[in-house]
Design an enzyme around this catalytic site. Structure first.
Site, short mmCIF file in Angstrom:
data_model
loop_
_atom_site.label_atom_id
_atom_site.label_comp_id
_atom_site.label_asym_id
_atom_site.label_seq_id
_atom_site.Cartn_x
_atom_site.Cartn_y
_atom_site.Cartn_z
N ASN A 286 0.85 -1.18 0.00
CA ASN A 286 0.00 0.00 0.00
C ASN A 286 0.89 1.24 0.00
O ASN A 286 1.95 1.24 0.64
CB ASN A 286 -0.86 0.00 1.28
CG ASN A 286 -1.74 1.23 1.39
OD1 ASN A 286 -2.42 1.62 0.43
ND2 ASN A 286 -1.74 1.87 2.56
N HIS B 200 1.05 5.07 1.27
CA HIS B 200 0.37 5.90 2.27
C HIS B 200 1.09 7.25 2.34
O HIS B 200 2.32 7.30 2.38
CB HIS B 200 0.42 5.20 3.64
CG HIS B 200 -0.25 6.00 4.70
ND1 HIS B 200 -1.62 6.07 4.82
CD2 HIS B 200 0.26 6.79 5.69
CE1 HIS B 200 -1.94 6.86 5.83
NE2 HIS B 200 -0.81 7.31 6.37
N SER C 174 5.10 6.53 2.25
CA SER C 174 5.66 5.22 2.56
C SER C 174 4.97 4.15 1.73
O SER C 174 3.77 4.23 1.47
CB SER C 174 5.42 4.87 4.04
OG SER C 174 5.90 5.88 4.90
N ASP D 81 -2.51 0.63 8.18
CA ASP D 81 -1.28 1.39 7.88
C ASP D 81 -0.14 1.00 8.83
O ASP D 81 0.77 1.80 9.06
CB ASP D 81 -1.53 2.92 7.98
CG ASP D 81 -2.60 3.38 7.00
OD1 ASP D 81 -2.70 2.79 5.90
OD2 ASP D 81 -3.36 4.31 7.34
#
Ligand code: GAR
Length: 233
Positions: free
Chosen positions: A112, A114, A141, A150
């Site tokens: 992912n 972020h 990130s 997260d």
């Protein structure tokens, strides 16, 4: 995961899809060594989905509204993803929280992007929170997805300066261009070197990553290692 020529990606998105667009542009370059097998969205109206179709990519939209419950919805998401047989799944602005079972299914294969320097500022409104805190540095990130929102191990980061006259919008806009560089370089790295997630650790070429790879310091735009740290080429 052993890197293979032409690593297969599924990109998941909910909105405008600018990170997807950057990945798509990169996938046409020889250094990228990966291609987008399919794009999956939870929002049928997502601009990123229309963009993907305009590029001739296979897309699937899985609308939460037409599913009885989250289990049913996630079963359809899994079917969509698995149909593309991806090596990696890239959450690029996919804004729905996924269940632990779903995340476990793709453990070590789902990343992912972020918009913060994790572990700082998990969740939403990161740019505003950075400004409210008076931080001088901000960034984005790329992390492996785990059941903690997260909170999974961080593979890579890009850092930018906060300017005195920044607003949440100006900061978001400036960071976005760097997010595009980060996601492309990070996927290129995953397509090139064997990367495993063991518990909370990322292991690259058999070496434990001591801290996130910083773009421009530890690895370059094409995902090549450039700094003194890990990983190997
Ligand atoms: C990006 O800024 C991404 O970092 C963020 O959503 C935006 C998507 O933009 N993701 C998150 O906040 C996830 N927690 P895009 O649709 O133009 O790629």
């Amino acid at each position: 995961m052993t890197p293979a020529a032409g690593t297969r990606l599924v990109v998941m998105l909910s909105g405008r899809g600018s990170n997807f667009a950057a990945l798509h542009a990169a996938s046409e370059k020889p250094w990228f060594n990966a291609h987008i097998a399919g794009v999956v969205s939870d929002r049928p109206q997502a601009a990123g989905l229309a963009l993907a179709r305009s590029h001739g990519l296979d897309t699937v939209s899985v609308d939460r509204q037409t599913h009885a419950d989250r289990e049913d919805f996630e079963a359809s998401l899994c079917a969509a993803i698995d149909g593309f047989e991806p090596d990696y799944i890239v959450l690029a602005g996919f804004m729905r929280v996924l269940s632990a079972d779903f995340v476990q299914r793709y453990a070590g294969r789902m990343i992912n992007i972020h918009p913060s320097l994790l572990p700082a500022y998990r969740g939403l409104h990161t740019h505003q929170r950075v400004l409210e805190a008076g931080d001088r540095k901000h960034g984005a990130s790329v992390h492996f997805v785990t059941p903690t929102l997260d909170g999974g191990p961080v593979l890579s980061q890009v850092r930018i300066e906060v300017k005195p006259d920044d607003t949440p919008d100006s900061l978001a806009e400036r960071l976005l261009a760097h997010e595009h560089r980060l996601i492309c370089a990070s996927v290129a790295l995953l397509a090139r070197v064997p990367v495993e997630v063991r518990h909370e650790d990322i292991v690259i070429d058999s070496l434990r990553l001591a801290s996130p790879l910083v773009l421009g310091r530890d690895f370059d735009e094409h995902g090549h290692h450039t700094g003194p740290g890990q990983p190997g080429q």
